[in-house]
Design an enzyme around this catalytic site. Structure first.
Site, PDB file in Angstrom:
ATOM      1  N   ASP A  30       0.851  -1.194   0.000  1.00 43.15           N
ATOM      2  CA  ASP A  30       0.000   0.000   0.000  1.00 43.15           C
ATOM      3  C   ASP A  30       0.888   1.246   0.000  1.00 43.15           C
ATOM      4  OD1 ASP A  30      -3.223   0.527   0.980  1.00 43.15           O
ATOM      5  OD2 ASP A  30      -1.804   2.202   1.084  1.00 43.15           O
ATOM      6  N   HIS A 100     -10.047  -5.036  -3.347  1.00 38.66           N
ATOM      7  CA  HIS A 100      -8.703  -5.291  -2.838  1.00 38.66           C
ATOM      8  C   HIS A 100      -8.830  -5.767  -1.410  1.00 38.66           C
ATOM      9  CE1 HIS A 100      -9.826  -1.043  -2.606  1.00 38.66           C
ATOM     10  NE2 HIS A 100      -9.272  -1.035  -1.402  1.00 38.66           N
ATOM     11  N   LEU A 101      -8.076  -6.787  -1.097  1.00 40.76           N
ATOM     12  CA  LEU A 101      -8.033  -7.331   0.257  1.00 40.76           C
ATOM     13  C   LEU A 101      -6.831  -6.693   0.954  1.00 40.76           C
ATOM     14  CD1 LEU A 101      -9.203  -9.449   2.238  1.00 40.76           C
ATOM     15  CD2 LEU A 101      -7.620 -11.102   1.239  1.00 40.76           C
ATOM     16  N   HIS A 102      -7.112  -5.908   2.006  1.00 38.18           N
ATOM     17  CA  HIS A 102      -6.021  -5.321   2.799  1.00 38.18           C
ATOM     18  C   HIS A 102      -5.460  -6.417   3.708  1.00 38.18           C
ATOM     19  CE1 HIS A 102      -6.974  -0.895   2.288  1.00 38.18           C
ATOM     20  NE2 HIS A 102      -8.168  -1.382   2.001  1.00 38.18           N
TER      21      HIS A 102
HETATM   22  P1  AMP Z   1      -9.786   1.513   0.267  1.00 38.84           P
HETATM   23  O1  AMP Z   1      -9.935   2.743   1.122  1.00 38.84           O
HETATM   24  O2  AMP Z   1     -10.200   0.248   0.978  1.00 38.84           O
HETATM   25  O3  AMP Z   1     -10.444   1.668  -1.089  1.00 38.84           O
HETATM   26  O4  AMP Z   1      -8.240   1.338   0.050  1.00 38.84           O
HETATM   27  C1  AMP Z   1      -7.541   1.893  -1.015  1.00 38.84           C
HETATM   28  C2  AMP Z   1      -6.088   1.762  -0.668  1.00 38.84           C
HETATM   29  O5  AMP Z   1      -5.330   1.938  -1.849  1.00 38.84           O
HETATM   30  C3  AMP Z   1      -5.601   2.800   0.340  1.00 38.84           C
HETATM   31  O6  AMP Z   1      -5.067   2.137   1.479  1.00 38.84           O
HETATM   32  C4  AMP Z   1      -4.540   3.582  -0.441  1.00 38.84           C
HETATM   33  O7  AMP Z   1      -3.456   3.972   0.359  1.00 38.84           O
HETATM   34  C5  AMP Z   1      -4.134   2.579  -1.502  1.00 38.84           C
HETATM   35  N1  AMP Z   1      -3.587   3.136  -2.724  1.00 38.84           N
HETATM   36  C6  AMP Z   1      -4.064   4.175  -3.446  1.00 38.84           C
HETATM   37  N2  AMP Z   1      -3.309   4.385  -4.532  1.00 38.84           N
HETATM   38  C7  AMP Z   1      -2.325   3.434  -4.494  1.00 38.84           C
HETATM   39  C8  AMP Z   1      -1.212   3.120  -5.341  1.00 38.84           C
HETATM   40  N3  AMP Z   1      -0.957   3.823  -6.454  1.00 38.84           N
HETATM   41  N4  AMP Z   1      -0.403   2.104  -4.992  1.00 38.84           N
HETATM   42  C9  AMP Z   1      -0.638   1.410  -3.852  1.00 38.84           C
HETATM   43  N5  AMP Z   1      -1.680   1.641  -3.034  1.00 38.84           N
HETATM   44  C10 AMP Z   1      -2.500   2.647  -3.343  1.00 38.84           C
END
Ligand code: AMP
Ligand code: ZN
Length: 114
Positions: A30, A100-102
């Site tokens: 992330d 996306h799975l965190h």
């Molecule tokens: P969500 O809030 O569950 O939609 O999570 C989206 C995640 O994507 C967040 O934790 C962001 O920090 C991450 N994110 C956004 N842009 C990128 C990127 N270019 N590369 C890696 N992670 C990203």
């Protein structure tokens, strides 16, 4: 025309800090980590939210969890513990509309989440 950020990381248009890839699944760090380990596991197939999963995606979602399990092991988190989370839509804070799975770990994680 696909303007999806995570599709672009999957097809190499935008670079990501990739830690795992297969034909169907990709995992990358992330960009704004919320824990020492914060990896996102995504399907290469574009699926906007968890609401859009179809029964044909069962195996894919299972594979995403197996990848999270593997990466957690590589980060020595299997015993200490870690968390996996899907955020779905606005109230949960979803900002990227490609599922996306965190995978979060490496510190104590509060429960319930905010
Ligand atoms: P969500 O809030 O569950 O939609 O999570 C989206 C995640 O994507 C967040 O934790 C962001 O920090 C991450 N994110 C956004 N842009 C990128 C990127 N270019 N590369 C890696 N992670 C990203
Ligand atoms: Zn996408």
């Amino acid at each position: 025309m696909n303007d999806c950020l995570f599709c672009k990381i999957s097809n190499g248009e935008i670079s990501g800090d990739i830690v795992y890839e297969s034909d169907s699944v990709l995992a990358f760090n992330d960009i704004n980590p919320q824990a020492p380990t914060h990896v996102l596991v995504i399907p290469r197939k574009h699926i906007a939210t968890l609401n859009d999963l179809k029964s044909e995606d069962r195996e894919l979602v299972g594979e995403m969890h197996m990848v999270a399990q593997q990466i957690a092991g590589e980060h020595n988190l299997s015993e200490s513990g870690y968390r996996t989370v899907f955020n779905c839509n606005d109230a949960a804070g979803q900002t990227v509309f490609h599922i996306h799975l965190h995978l979060l770990g490496g510190r104590n994680l509060d429960w319930p989440p905010g």
